[in-house]
Design an enzyme around this catalytic site. Structure first.
Site, mmCIF file in Angstrom:
data_model
loop_
_atom_site.group_PDB
_atom_site.id
_atom_site.type_symbol
_atom_site.label_atom_id
_atom_site.label_comp_id
_atom_site.label_asym_id
_atom_site.label_seq_id
_atom_site.Cartn_x
_atom_site.Cartn_y
_atom_site.Cartn_z
ATOM 1 N N CYS A 86 0.770 -1.250 0.000
ATOM 2 C CA CYS A 86 0.000 0.000 0.000
ATOM 3 C C CYS A 86 0.800 1.299 0.000
ATOM 4 C CB CYS A 86 -0.955 0.017 1.188
ATOM 5 S SG CYS A 86 -2.182 -1.304 1.203
ATOM 6 N N HIS A 143 -2.323 7.096 4.917
ATOM 7 C CA HIS A 143 -1.306 6.051 5.070
ATOM 8 C C HIS A 143 0.092 6.487 4.664
ATOM 9 C CE1 HIS A 143 -0.365 1.439 4.741
ATOM 10 N NE2 HIS A 143 0.061 1.984 5.877
#
Length: 466
Positions: A86, A143
């Site tokens: 990710c 993130h």
């Protein structure tokens, strides 16, 4: 923990590497004088498999909105994520550079190095568009480092609604790790509480933001970063099931039906965004891009590819990508133009008319001339690495060098998309050429941190980690 000296040194190496690289393949295509700057809606899914959409081959999950988006634009079948996991891909999307030029991009180190993140000194896509007069908003998953040192508004976004971490329970909006729950839903830097399924809340936030941006009278970048279909495995009807989950990693849960419900919920969210563009009169002058941050996991479909999230096989890095730009990109087309996440930075800067002289050093290529001409572009080398299983990959055209678990391969991915016929001894010159190219590229990247968080396969075939 990393020392300040280590971080400063790593940053210096990164800056030097970027200066040496320069604008790789960045062919500017400035917007003609007097033409209105296009809006940009960038929709990012999380862990979506290459063939998880109807328009990419899935026949047991309904994705009518995304299929319609494909019919209105181009479906890119040779799109690659910068990483098989990710946050490294997200860092490349923000910077237009290989993520390994930054300490935070070294294979998900954020799980063990909370002090890392995208530094506010790094020039980003929203920074550059903001300087060009764009309003910039992120709704969904960040993130790339937590408060107080990192965050969307420190890296070019005017507004933020969503989660800071790598994943969240779809109903509780936080993570439970080793029995400890941490809530994670924010508006800018203020923690907030909402009731609802997270995919729906992200869609709600995007629709509201599109309305506000309509009234602002400026071109906009809206980054709509959904968390679906990332774990935990919870569909919109699974709130009672969610209450029984003891750990957010939820390795023992899910099913094909739950995954289908998650993807279909994502599709409904996208439908709401596209409908809002139409209702607001924004659709005709908005570039809409849909893609994923890496390949699929667990219940995903990647056929005819092989591999999954955390692997440098095609199924771990090739992602479904759609682009619609009315009047500029031919509708209903399919393209084999090879592209990678970091290419969107120079491409969107060119579309917005930002002069190339104002661009920072980039590793990505401006795709705009090829996209508007319907061309497949000139081959250029692309590289990946992943600490788990000591994975390394280099691609040039249809040839791909892959090293994995102590073995080395050469594949022709056009003739052999499942990567089963090893051409290492059949085409030794190509094998050595690509292997050497990887080594030269790797020498220009930061080395792994000693304790870099890595993915390892558990006994049940699930990847341990984010």
């Amino acid at each position: 923990m990393l020392s300040r000296r280590t971080l400063v040194k790593a940053g210096a190496v990164s800056a030097m590497a970027g200066a040496m690289t320069g604008l790789v393949g960045a062919r500017a295509a400035a917007r003609p004088a007097g033409q209105q700057a296009p809006n940009i809606l960038f929709i990012l899914a999380d862990d979506l498999g290459f063939a998880d959409l109807g328009c990419f081959g899935r026949d047991d999950i309904a994705t009518p909105a995304l299929d319609a988006l494909a019919a209105g634009g181009v479906a890119l079948h040779r799109s690659y994520a910068n990483s098989s996991v990710c946050s490294p891909t997200r860092l490349a999307l923000m910077t237009g550079r290989y993520q390994y030029r930054f300490p935070a991009g070294l294979d998900e180190p954020l799980g063990v190095h909370p002090e890392l993140g995208l530094a506010d000194s790094v020039v980003t896509l929203p920074d550059l568009l903001k300087r060009a007069g764009y309003a910039t908003s992120l709704v969904g998953k960040w993130h790339l480092g937590g408060l107080p040192d990192h965050g969307p508004r420190k890296s070019g976004y005017d507004r933020f609604f969503g989660i800071y971490q790598g994943g969240a329970d779809y109903f509780e909006h936080g993570m439970t790790i080793r029995g400890r729950f941490q809530h994670d839903l924010w508006e800018n830097e203020t923690e907030i509480h909402r009731t609802g399924y997270l995919t729906d809340l992200i869609a709600d936030g995007c629709v509201a933001e599109l309305g506000r941006l309509r009234d602002a009278g400026r071109p906009f970048l809206l980054s709509a970063h959904f968390t679906a279909p990332h774990w935990p495995w919870e569909g919109p009807a699974d709130e009672e099931v969610a209450k029984t989950i003891r750990d957010s990693f939820h390795y023992d849960g899910g099913s094909n039906a739950v995954y289908a419900a998650m993807v279909e919920s994502l599709d409904r969210g996208v439908a709401r965004l596209l409908a809002a563009l139409d209702a607001n009169g924004q659709a005709d002058n908005t570039i809409v891009i849909f893609t994923s941050d890496n390949g699929g996991e667990r219940f995903s479909k990647v056929w005819p590819l092989r591999g999954m999230k955390g692997e440098l096989l095609e199924g771990g890095i090739r992602v479904p990508t759609l682009l619609r730009w009315p009047g500029r990109v031919k509708a209903g087309t399919r393209s084999d133009l090879v592209n990678i996440t970091m290419d969107w930075v120079p491409t969107l800067l060119a579309a917005a008319g930002v002069p190339q002289a104002d661009w920072p050093a980039l590793d990505g290529r401006n795709l705009l001339p090829d996209l508007t001409a319907g061309a497949t572009g000139e081959p250029r080398p692309l590289f990946w690495r992943h600490k788990a299983q000591d994975q390394r990959a280099a691609m040039d055209g249809d040839l791909k060098y892959l090293a994995m678990s102590g073995h080395e391969f050469l594949f022709d991915i056009a003739a052999d998309p499942r990567e089963v016929a090893n051409l290492k001894t059949v085409r030794p010159a190509d094998f050595e050429r690509l292997k050497a190219a990887f080594a030269a590229w790797d020498a220009d990247m930061l080395p792994y941190l000693p304790s870099t968080f890595s993915y390892e396969l558990r006994g049940n075939g699930h990847l341990a980690g984010y």
